[in-house]
Scaffold this active site. Sequence first.
Site, mmCIF file in Angstrom:
data_model
loop_
_atom_site.group_PDB
_atom_site.id
_atom_site.type_symbol
_atom_site.label_atom_id
_atom_site.label_comp_id
_atom_site.label_asym_id
_atom_site.label_seq_id
_atom_site.Cartn_x
_atom_site.Cartn_y
_atom_site.Cartn_z
ATOM 1 N N TYR A 70 0.823 -1.208 0.000
ATOM 2 C CA TYR A 70 0.000 0.000 0.000
ATOM 3 C C TYR A 70 0.857 1.258 0.000
ATOM 4 C CZ TYR A 70 -3.800 -3.117 1.591
ATOM 5 O OH TYR A 70 -4.724 -4.122 1.738
ATOM 6 N N HIS A 129 0.514 -11.602 2.151
ATOM 7 C CA HIS A 129 -0.529 -10.867 1.427
ATOM 8 C C HIS A 129 -1.181 -11.699 0.319
ATOM 9 C CE1 HIS A 129 -1.704 -6.461 0.336
ATOM 10 N NE2 HIS A 129 -2.718 -7.290 0.188
#
Length: 267
Positions: free
Chosen positions: A39, A97
Amino acid sequence: MKMPKLGVGTFRLKDQQAEESVTMGLELGYRHIDTAQIYRNEADVGRAIAKGGVPRDELYVTTKIWTDSFGPGKLIPSLRESLDKLGLDQVDMTLIHWPSPKDEVPMAVYMEQLAEAKQLGLTRDIGVSNFTIKHLEQAIAVVGADAIATHQLEVHPYLQNLEVRAFCRENGIALTGYMPLAYGRVVSDPALQAIGQKHGATAAQAALAWQLGQGIAVIPSSTKRANLAANLEALKLRLDADDMARIAKLEDGGRIANPDFAPAWDA
């Protein structure tokens, strides 16, 4: 501290936008913050945490390891870098992730490093994200089901992921649903609007309550204080069996997160 059932997601939030969203969330009473290496906002989240002044033992922080840090000797240094950006000595949850694209890095290589990170005290708990049942089975074979504290996956009324969720329940793995509002699609859904109206709530609150009522933690994101506050109200909303059944019928395979490196999803 257990993971709070409703958190502030920060996907697609950058720089001041990310910092302000987390700051507002903390002011409103959120105590669960979700970020990730990819991110590119861990430092922004860290500034908001430092500025917010919430005691560390009252805050639950999750980050996620990106696929370029799966190789031998890479994961722990990458997590230390995340901790530096966040300004923390330890995160509460560290997730893988995505499974390694095309399984190029063997599962044991990165899951063993993740388990070591926990042993070193860099993270209190560990888990996975976007895993298929096959990948979950492989992860369990490496570290054991008891070691996997949560599986974070896309869940909303249009993609309910029932098979993966059932597998997690059978193995005692808690669930965290991301994109719970399907990027705003739920807001204009007539069925969800009607359910919300029935309870004096919004369609978005109904969608969140649907997941919360099934024991799934949710991490919606917003840059608007009013929306963050409204999402919190979903914790008070209790849907009845008819509501739940009506939402169950909204499933249409509407997957949103499906990058080219995604695994072959379970049917």
